[in-house]
Scaffold this motif. Structure first.
Motif, PDB file in Angstrom:
ATOM      1  N   ALA A  31       0.839  -1.210   0.000  1.00  0.00           N
ATOM      2  CA  ALA A  31       0.000   0.000   0.000  1.00  0.00           C
ATOM      3  C   ALA A  31       0.870   1.256   0.000  1.00  0.00           C
ATOM      4  CB  ALA A  31      -0.933  -0.006   1.210  1.00  0.00           C
ATOM      5  N   CYS A  32       1.962   1.225   0.769  1.00  0.00           N
ATOM      6  CA  CYS A  32       2.877   2.374   0.781  1.00  0.00           C
ATOM      7  C   CYS A  32       3.483   2.591  -0.591  1.00  0.00           C
ATOM      8  CB  CYS A  32       3.980   2.159   1.818  1.00  0.00           C
ATOM      9  SG  CYS A  32       3.459   2.363   3.527  1.00  0.00           S
ATOM     10  N   ASP A  33       3.882   1.503  -1.239  1.00  0.00           N
ATOM     11  CA  ASP A  33       4.475   1.610  -2.569  1.00  0.00           C
ATOM     12  C   ASP A  33       3.483   2.207  -3.557  1.00  0.00           C
ATOM     13  OD1 ASP A  33       6.746   0.955  -4.400  1.00  0.00           O
ATOM     14  OD2 ASP A  33       5.241  -0.318  -5.326  1.00  0.00           O
ATOM     15  N   THR A  34       2.232   1.751  -3.480  1.00  0.00           N
ATOM     16  CA  THR A  34       1.192   2.276  -4.369  1.00  0.00           C
ATOM     17  C   THR A  34       0.968   3.762  -4.145  1.00  0.00           C
ATOM     18  OG1 THR A  34       0.070   0.131  -4.446  1.00  0.00           O
ATOM     19  CG2 THR A  34      -1.245   2.063  -5.025  1.00  0.00           C
ATOM     20  N   ALA A  35       1.045   4.175  -2.885  1.00  0.00           N
ATOM     21  CA  ALA A  35       0.798   5.577  -2.524  1.00  0.00           C
ATOM     22  C   ALA A  35       2.037   6.453  -2.658  1.00  0.00           C
ATOM     23  CB  ALA A  35       0.253   5.658  -1.104  1.00  0.00           C
ATOM     24  N   GLY A  36       3.173   5.853  -2.997  1.00  0.00           N
ATOM     25  CA  GLY A  36       4.405   6.623  -3.079  1.00  0.00           C
ATOM     26  C   GLY A  36       4.915   7.081  -1.728  1.00  0.00           C
ATOM     27  N   SER A 216      -4.517   8.348  12.692  1.00  0.00           N
ATOM     28  CA  SER A 216      -4.771   6.954  13.046  1.00  0.00           C
ATOM     29  C   SER A 216      -6.041   6.487  12.337  1.00  0.00           C
ATOM     30  CB  SER A 216      -4.923   6.828  14.571  1.00  0.00           C
ATOM     31  OG  SER A 216      -5.325   5.534  14.943  1.00  0.00           O
ATOM     32  N   ALA A 217      -5.880   5.571  11.396  1.00  0.00           N
ATOM     33  CA  ALA A 217      -7.023   5.113  10.597  1.00  0.00           C
ATOM     34  C   ALA A 217      -6.688   3.756   9.998  1.00  0.00           C
ATOM     35  CB  ALA A 217      -7.337   6.108   9.486  1.00  0.00           C
ATOM     36  N   GLY A 218      -7.725   2.980   9.754  1.00  0.00           N
ATOM     37  CA  GLY A 218      -7.529   1.705   9.080  1.00  0.00           C
ATOM     38  C   GLY A 218      -7.365   0.554  10.045  1.00  0.00           C
ATOM     39  N   VAL A 227      -3.819   3.714   4.313  1.00  0.00           N
ATOM     40  CA  VAL A 227      -2.452   4.092   3.930  1.00  0.00           C
ATOM     41  C   VAL A 227      -2.476   4.997   2.705  1.00  0.00           C
ATOM     42  CG1 VAL A 227      -0.253   3.212   3.048  1.00  0.00           C
ATOM     43  CG2 VAL A 227      -1.384   2.058   4.966  1.00  0.00           C
ATOM     44  N   ARG A 228      -3.316   4.666   1.744  1.00  0.00           N
ATOM     45  CA  ARG A 228      -3.402   5.511   0.549  1.00  0.00           C
ATOM     46  C   ARG A 228      -3.879   6.905   0.884  1.00  0.00           C
ATOM     47  NH1 ARG A 228      -5.260   0.637  -2.051  1.00  0.00           N
ATOM     48  NH2 ARG A 228      -7.439   1.261  -1.806  1.00  0.00           N
ATOM     49  N   ALA A 229      -4.701   7.026   1.940  1.00  0.00           N
ATOM     50  CA  ALA A 229      -5.244   8.331   2.328  1.00  0.00           C
ATOM     51  C   ALA A 229      -4.338   9.083   3.298  1.00  0.00           C
ATOM     52  CB  ALA A 229      -6.631   8.156   2.946  1.00  0.00           C
ATOM     53  N   GLY A 230      -3.182   8.510   3.639  1.00  0.00           N
ATOM     54  CA  GLY A 230      -2.236   9.245   4.464  1.00  0.00           C
ATOM     55  C   GLY A 230      -2.151   8.839   5.919  1.00  0.00           C
ATOM     56  N   ALA A 231      -2.727   7.703   6.302  1.00  0.00           N
ATOM     57  CA  ALA A 231      -2.645   7.268   7.693  1.00  0.00           C
ATOM     58  C   ALA A 231      -1.196   7.093   8.125  1.00  0.00           C
ATOM     59  CB  ALA A 231      -3.402   5.958   7.896  1.00  0.00           C
TER      60      ALA A 231
END
Length: 248
Positions: A31-36, A216-218, A227-231
Motif C-alpha cells: 500500500a505504501c508503494d502504491t501511494a508513493g 490513526s485510521a484503518g 495508507v493511501r489516504a495518508g494514515a
C-alpha cells in the motif's frame, strides 16, 4: 485465518503470529508503494483485545513495538504482565472518565478522546502520575454536528475546540486525529473517502498545532485505503492474531 486454540504449543503460536505479521507487513508495504510513501512512515499498532498476555509477549519477541486495547479492564492486567517488555501501549476504545486514572498508568497514547470531560479526567490523571500522554481526537463521520457518535468520536465541527483543549491541558500532548470507518451516514461503506476527509481535517489542524501529525485510521479490512489516504498509524487486530470468537 483462525487463532491457534488456547493451550496450544507456544512455538506453534509464535510461528502462526510470525506468518500473520509477515502478511500484514506485506500489505502495508504494498500500500505504501502504491501511494508513493515510505514504509517507515506508517506505524503498525497490533490490537490485542480478547487475546492473552502470552500472545502479547510473543508479539514483542517478534519485533512488534506498539500494541493496543479498547477496554481498560482487559488492558491494565496485560500491561502489568508485560511491564518488562519495551512495548508501547495505546488505548483505542471508548473511555469512561472513571477509567482515566488507570489508563494513565500504562498508555502512552489514547486515540479516542472525544469530549471535554475526558480531556479533564485524563489531564488530572496524567498530572497525578507525572506522565505525559499523547492524545488523538477521535472523529466520527456518522455523528451529527456537535455530538458524539455511537462508537465514540466527535463530529468534524467539534475537532478544533477539542484539540485546543487537549493542547492546553497539563500532562497531555495533542498528537493528531483518529477515525473508524463509519457504518452509517453518507460515508458508510466508503472508507477511502472517510479517511481522505480525516486527512483534510489533520491538515487543517496542523495550522494551529504543527506537531499534531498523527493520523490513526484503518484496521484489518481497510488498512490499504487508510495508507493511501495518508494514515500514519494503522490498528490491526484479527489479521495478526486471528478471528476472534463470537461474544457470548
Amino acid at each position: 485465518m483462525t487463532a491457534t486454540p488456547p493451550g496450544a504449543d507456544g512455538e506453534a503460536r509464535k510461528a502462526e503470529l510470525a506468518a500473520n505479521l509477515a502478511r500484514v507487513e506485506e500489505r502495508i508495504a504494498r500500500a505504501c508503494d502504491t501511494a508513493g510513501r515510505a514504509r517507515e512512515d506508517v506505524t503498525l499498532v497490533v490490537v490485542t483485545k480478547t487475546y492473552p498476555a502470552s500472545d502479547v509477549r510473543l508479539l514483542a519477541e517478534l519485533g512488534v513495538g506498539d500494541v493496543a486495547e479498547n477496554r481498560d479492564q482487559e488492558a491494565a492486567p496485560k500491561a502489568a504482565a508485560c511491564a518488562d517488555t519495551a512495548l508501547r501501549w495505546h488505548f483505542v476504545g471508548q473511555l469512561q472518565t472513571n477509567k482515566a486514572r488507570s489508563v494513565a498508568g500504562y498508555a502512552e497514547r489514547v486515540h479516542s478522546v472525544d469530549r471535554m470531560r475526558l480531556v479533564t479526567a485524563l489531564s488530572n490523571a496524567a498530572t497525578r502520575a507525572e506522565r505525559e500522554i499523547g492524545c488523538a481526537v477521535q472523529v466520527a463521520f456518522d455523528a451529527e454536528a456537535g455530538s458524539v457518535g455511537e462508537r465514540g468520536g466527535v463530529a468534524p465541527d467539534g475537532v478544533t475546540d477539542l484539540a485546543g483543549a487537549i493542547g492546553a491541558a497539563q500532562g497531555l500532548r495533542l498528537d493528531g486525529v483518529m477515525t473508524v470507518a463509519p457504518l452509517a451516514g453518507p460515508l458508510a461503506g466508503r472508507p477511502q473517502e472517510a479517511f481522505e476527509q480525516l486527512r483534510e481535517i489533520s491538515t487543517g489542524l496542523r495550522t494551529a498545532h504543527p506537531a499534531a501529525t498523527m493520523v490513526s485510521a484503518g484496521m484489518s479490512s481497510d488498512l490499504e485505503e487508510a495508507v493511501r489516504a495518508g494514515a500514519t498509524h494503522v490498528r490491526v487486530g484479527s489479521a495478526v492474531l486471528g478471528r476472534r470468537p463470537p461474544l457470548r
